[in-house]
Design a protein around this motif. Structure first.
Motif, PDB file in Angstrom:
ATOM      1  N   ASN A 160      -4.962   1.437  -7.384  1.00 56.78           N
ATOM      2  CA  ASN A 160      -6.239   0.704  -6.947  1.00 56.78           C
ATOM      3  C   ASN A 160      -6.864   1.237  -5.216  1.00 56.78           C
ATOM      4  OD1 ASN A 160      -5.648  -0.755  -9.130  1.00 56.78           O
ATOM      5  ND2 ASN A 160      -3.356  -1.179  -8.330  1.00 56.78           N
TER       6      ASN A 160
ATOM      7  N   GLY B  20      -5.051   2.330   0.154  1.00 58.80           N
ATOM      8  CA  GLY B  20      -5.945   0.960   1.806  1.00 58.80           C
ATOM      9  C   GLY B  20      -6.336   2.078   2.403  1.00 58.80           C
TER      10      GLY B  20
ATOM     11  N   ASN C 238      -7.813  -0.611  -1.686  1.00 57.01           N
ATOM     12  CA  ASN C 238      -7.428  -1.688  -1.289  1.00 57.01           C
ATOM     13  C   ASN C 238      -8.362  -0.936   0.376  1.00 57.01           C
ATOM     14  OD1 ASN C 238      -6.786  -3.908   1.173  1.00 57.01           O
ATOM     15  ND2 ASN C 238      -5.418  -3.748   0.871  1.00 57.01           N
TER      16      ASN C 238
ATOM     17  N   VAL D 148       0.895  -1.139  -0.129  1.00 54.06           N
ATOM     18  CA  VAL D 148       0.008   0.132   0.137  1.00 54.06           C
ATOM     19  C   VAL D 148       0.917   1.313  -0.379  1.00 54.06           C
ATOM     20  CG1 VAL D 148      -1.339   1.678   1.771  1.00 54.06           C
ATOM     21  CG2 VAL D 148      -1.790  -0.565   1.438  1.00 54.06           C
TER      22      VAL D 148
ATOM     23  N   THR E 148      -1.688   1.370  -4.974  1.00 56.95           N
ATOM     24  CA  THR E 148      -2.625   1.030  -3.975  1.00 56.95           C
ATOM     25  C   THR E 148      -3.413   2.244  -2.994  1.00 56.95           C
ATOM     26  OG1 THR E 148      -2.392  -0.810  -5.197  1.00 56.95           O
ATOM     27  CG2 THR E 148      -3.859  -0.901  -3.046  1.00 56.95           C
TER      28      THR E 148
END
Length: 590
Positions: A134, A110, A136, A18, A108
């Protein structure tokens, strides 16, 4: 300490792949005020304000918060390495903008999906995806680094008697399920703690100053379940819930329960009051719509309204004693600190019938501290009140009969012309809003300028909202209504209790706020429809010495005199002769 905690978080981020993590100030119930177990952002940053989000990347840590906390956050973040981001200012990017313009494509972000609402999760994911990033939603690592994290609260749950609530849980559930069916669902899952407390007429002490219980509630015609730490349920409460046809299950099993529901079950969830994780668990069984509870809860019934009126009377009587004590200490040359002011208010209120708790931590800001909108005195920051300048006191109480919230700004000596001018501008706005008459269908945002107009004429303003909904022996902040610059779609309807609190804050000098609670009531009906007005509920005088009558109209002066006459009439029967004489002097005509 803060640096060590952030470094521990970064190690978890590296392990999980992350690049950035967003930590909001909320819990799985999307609450504003949190139990200690959920104070993750506070633990990681040291910032104690009730609003704001922390963003941590490999190299940076930044905290976004709104104008109420700019000064407080600047002080508390000093030396932590965390950068303050003043949310709402034109030059401050949003969290999404920061992430999308800082992280490289393929990175990513998080988050703990339980801490983001359905709508927030969807918006963040959509924005990130546009930039090749992305999301998460399973980055829940705080237990790994917060080794002495407080447990979930276990205060007992008790029943809020129908003589105070005015309506049974059974009747409320029936109304909720009828509305749920109209939205195409045959069940509803409620996450918001105040909505659960209101629906079942239960209360607890899980959150400081907010008499709620940490729980989830599932309602359906086929059976209803309260998910809660079972140790909290006393035999008396268990019998009560059983009578209301509500089963009790362990708090931790709510997710498993939702995941196991038949596909034919259609569960209504509220997008802004339910976590994204809940939506993931329900999948196609979810019906995202409008929870019927906020409007039902905000529209107080006659029993509640009578209780609110009584609460205002006993609260006003308590404040008479408290403010007399403050004046006596100043007159006798005793040391009076901001923390002592808070203690005095609590002591006098706690002597009143049906007192339960404060409704929020008292804001007692002397001089420059008054300009910190949500200032909270600590042993380190608590100033000594001197016989000059302004003291801003924003406080309230939880009574079984209702919730109070009042702000008064008082002169500790002979006020300056600047202090009087600033105060009177604020009061002119307070009066303009409090005396407004408006047609059915009016939203708070359409009235907000009434409170700001006199400040705007002189190039002055304030950045916080002018009014928030207030619960009944519940959260001091509730929706759906609000009076603020940005538009909130909920309209003002009879039975809603809302604050009226314009202000003016000169950094490093003083803060002024004047707050009463007002009840929306019918005014009259014409060929153009129904019109509403506000009934002022709060009962305590404003500081007469701070009014500059040279810039007031005759109507404004008459309003102050009429309000003070009503305060005197209503409070006098609850006071000692000495207190009555004090109040008589404080309510003399301008």
């Amino acid at each position: 300490m803060i640096a060590q905690r952030l470094n521990a978080l970064r190690r978890e981020m590296k392990t999980a792949g992350v690049s950035a993590v967003v930590i909001p100030q909320t819990d799985p119930h999307q609450s504003e005020y949190l139990a200690s177990h959920w104070q993750v952002r506070r633990w990681l940053s040291g910032f104690t304000g009730s609003a704001g989000s922390l963003v941590v990347t490999d190299n940076d840590a930044l905290l976004w918060t709104d104008s109420r906390y700019f000064l407080q956050a600047a002080q508390q973040l000093e030396g932590t390495g965390i950068k303050l981001m003043k949310d709402g200012l034109p030059e401050t990017p949003s969290i999404s903008h920061f992430l999308t313009h800082t992280l490289v494509k393929g990175s990513t972000v998080g988050v703990d999906g339980a801490l983001f609402s359905v709508s927030e999760t969807a918006a963040l994911r959509s924005t990130l995806e546009k930039y090749g990033l992305n999301l998460n939603t399973s980055f829940d690592v705080i237990d790994n680094i917060w080794t002495d994290r407080p447990d979930l609260p276990d205060a007992p749950v008790f029943v809020h008697d129908i003589k105070f609530a005015g309506e049974s849980a059974t009747d409320k559930i029936r109304k909720i399920l009828a509305d749920t069916a109209e939205q195409g669902a045959n069940a509803i899952f409620i996450s918001a703690l105040d909505e659960i407390a209101w629906t079942l007429n239960i209360r607890s002490r899980d959150v400081n100053c907010n008499p709620v219980a940490t729980a989830f509630l599932y309602l359906s015609p086929a059976g209803s379940t309260l998910f809660i730490k079972k140790e909290k349920i006393t035999p008396e409460t268990a019998a009560y819930l059983n009578e209301a046809a509500v089963k009790v299950a362990d708090y931790a099993t709510a997710g498993e329960f939702l995941a196991s529901l038949p596909q034919t079950t259609k569960v209504l969830i509220e997008a802004i009051r339910t976590s994204g994780r809940t939506l993931d668990l329900l999948g196609s069984r979810a019906v995202v719509g409008a929870s019927p509870v906020p409007l039902l809860k905000a529209t107080k019934n006659e029993t509640q309204i009578a209780g609110i009126r009584r609460s205002m009377e006993i609260d006003g009587a308590a404040l008479v004693g408290a403010f007399m004590e403050i004046e006596r200490m100043m007159r006798d040359g005793e040391t009076l600190t901001e923390l002592a002011v808070s203690d005095i208010l609590t002591r006098f209120r706690s002597q009143q019938p049906n007192y339960f708790d404060e409704s929020f931590e008292t804001i007692a800001g002397y001089g420059p501290h008054g300009a910190i909108v949500h200032y909270s005195a600590t042993p380190e920051s608590s100033s000594t009140v001197e016989p000059h300048g302004l003291l801003l006191i924003d406080s309230g109480a939880q009574y079984l009969t209702g919730t109070t919230d009042i702000t008064r700004t008082i002169a500790m000596g002979t006020p300056t012309q600047q202090e009087k001018h600033d105060f009177t501008l604020v009061m002119k706005g307070h009066i303009a809003l409090g005396t407004a008459i408006f047609p059915e269908g009016t939203r708070g945002g359409q009235l907000d300028a009434l409170a700001r107009q006199f400040l705007w004429r002189e190039g002055l303003s304030y950045l916080h909202g002018t009014g928030h909904g207030v619960g009944h022996f519940l959260n001091v902040h509730e929706g759906p209504q609000s009076i603020r610059l940005n538009d909130v779609p909920a309209t003002l309807v009879p039975g809603m209790l809302t604050s009226n609190e314009p202000g003016l804050y000169r950094a490093g000098v003083h803060g002024i706020r004047c707050e009463n609670l007002v009840l929306t009531v019918p005014a009259f009906t014409t060929e153009f429809g129904r019109f509403f007005r506000f009934e002022t509920m709060t009962l305590f005088p404003f500081d007469r010495s701070l009014f500059d009558t040279d810039i007031m109209t005759a109507e404004e002066i008459n309003w102050v005199n009429g309000y003070h006459a009503e305060v005197y009439r209503r409070l006098l029967p609850l006071l000692t002769p000495e207190q009555g004489e004090w109040l008589r002097e404080k309510t003399l005509p301008l």
